[in-house]
Design a protein around this motif. Structure first.
Motif, PDB file in Angstrom:
ATOM      1  N   SER A   1      31.793  16.281 -48.910  1.00  0.00           N
ATOM      2  CA  SER A   1      31.297  16.061 -47.555  1.00  0.00           C
ATOM      3  C   SER A   1      32.362  15.371 -46.695  1.00  0.00           C
ATOM      4  CB  SER A   1      30.032  15.214 -47.585  1.00  0.00           C
ATOM      5  OG  SER A   1      29.588  14.931 -46.280  1.00  0.00           O
TER       6      SER A   1
ATOM      7  N   LYS B   1      28.575  32.779 -49.166  1.00  0.00           N
ATOM      8  CA  LYS B   1      27.204  32.540 -49.630  1.00  0.00           C
ATOM      9  C   LYS B   1      27.185  31.536 -50.781  1.00  0.00           C
ATOM     10  CE  LYS B   1      25.643  36.931 -47.946  1.00  0.00           C
ATOM     11  NZ  LYS B   1      25.254  38.277 -48.196  1.00  0.00           N
ATOM     12  N   MET B   2      27.887  30.431 -50.562  1.00  0.00           N
ATOM     13  CA  MET B   2      27.995  29.378 -51.562  1.00  0.00           C
ATOM     14  C   MET B   2      27.522  28.069 -50.944  1.00  0.00           C
ATOM     15  SD  MET B   2      31.458  28.065 -53.547  1.00  0.00           S
ATOM     16  CE  MET B   2      31.864  29.663 -54.222  1.00  0.00           C
ATOM     17  N   GLN B   3      26.847  27.262 -51.723  1.00  0.00           N
ATOM     18  CA  GLN B   3      26.401  25.961 -51.246  1.00  0.00           C
ATOM     19  C   GLN B   3      27.454  24.906 -51.570  1.00  0.00           C
ATOM     20  OE1 GLN B   3      22.598  25.182 -53.017  1.00  0.00           O
ATOM     21  NE2 GLN B   3      21.532  26.617 -51.673  1.00  0.00           N
ATOM     22  N   SER B   4      27.448  23.834 -50.795  1.00  0.00           N
ATOM     23  CA  SER B   4      28.396  22.744 -51.011  1.00  0.00           C
ATOM     24  C   SER B   4      28.300  22.202 -52.425  1.00  0.00           C
ATOM     25  CB  SER B   4      28.134  21.610 -50.018  1.00  0.00           C
ATOM     26  OG  SER B   4      28.422  22.023 -48.720  1.00  0.00           O
ATOM     27  N   LYS B   5      27.085  22.088 -52.913  1.00  0.00           N
ATOM     28  CA  LYS B   5      26.873  21.556 -54.263  1.00  0.00           C
ATOM     29  C   LYS B   5      27.593  22.413 -55.305  1.00  0.00           C
ATOM     30  CE  LYS B   5      23.238  20.412 -57.562  1.00  0.00           C
ATOM     31  NZ  LYS B   5      21.822  20.457 -57.855  1.00  0.00           N
ATOM     32  N   GLU B   6      27.510  23.725 -55.142  1.00  0.00           N
ATOM     33  CA  GLU B   6      28.164  24.647 -56.071  1.00  0.00           C
ATOM     34  C   GLU B   6      29.687  24.496 -56.006  1.00  0.00           C
ATOM     35  OE1 GLU B   6      28.453  29.468 -56.925  1.00  0.00           O
ATOM     36  OE2 GLU B   6      27.086  28.725 -55.397  1.00  0.00           O
TER      37      GLU B   6
ATOM     38  N   LEU C   1      32.160  28.557 -46.628  1.00  0.00           N
ATOM     39  CA  LEU C   1      31.052  28.453 -47.586  1.00  0.00           C
ATOM     40  C   LEU C   1      29.957  29.453 -47.246  1.00  0.00           C
ATOM     41  CD1 LEU C   1      30.686  24.594 -48.065  1.00  0.00           C
ATOM     42  CD2 LEU C   1      31.233  26.252 -49.840  1.00  0.00           C
ATOM     43  N   ALA C   2      29.572  29.506 -45.991  1.00  0.00           N
ATOM     44  CA  ALA C   2      28.518  30.435 -45.577  1.00  0.00           C
ATOM     45  C   ALA C   2      28.964  31.880 -45.766  1.00  0.00           C
ATOM     46  CB  ALA C   2      28.145  30.183 -44.120  1.00  0.00           C
TER      47      ALA C   2
END
Length: 59
Positions: free
Chosen positions: A24, A6-11, A2-3
């Motif tokens: 999660s 450059k993506m967030q978990s929500k996305e 994810l990092a």
């Protein structure tokens, strides 16, 4: 991954059409299992291979 992407978990949860809470559970390794279509969708979204996001840990 994810990092790296450059993506967030929500996305990612939105792309996969699952709740952030379920994502999660997958991320923390607390899931007892998951479907191959979910694995495929994660790999597609993150442009990676299963081995990039999973590891075998003997209990």
């Amino acid at each position: 991954m994810l990092a790296k992407r450059k993506m967030q978990s929500k996305e990612l949860a939105e792309i996969l059409n699952i709740t952030p809470a379920n994502l999660s559970i997958l991320k923390t390794g607390k899931a007892k299992g998951f479907r191959f279509d979910t694995l495929e969708a994660i790999c597609k979204a993150l442009e990676c291979q299963p081995g990039d996001i999973m590891e075998y840990v003997e209990e």
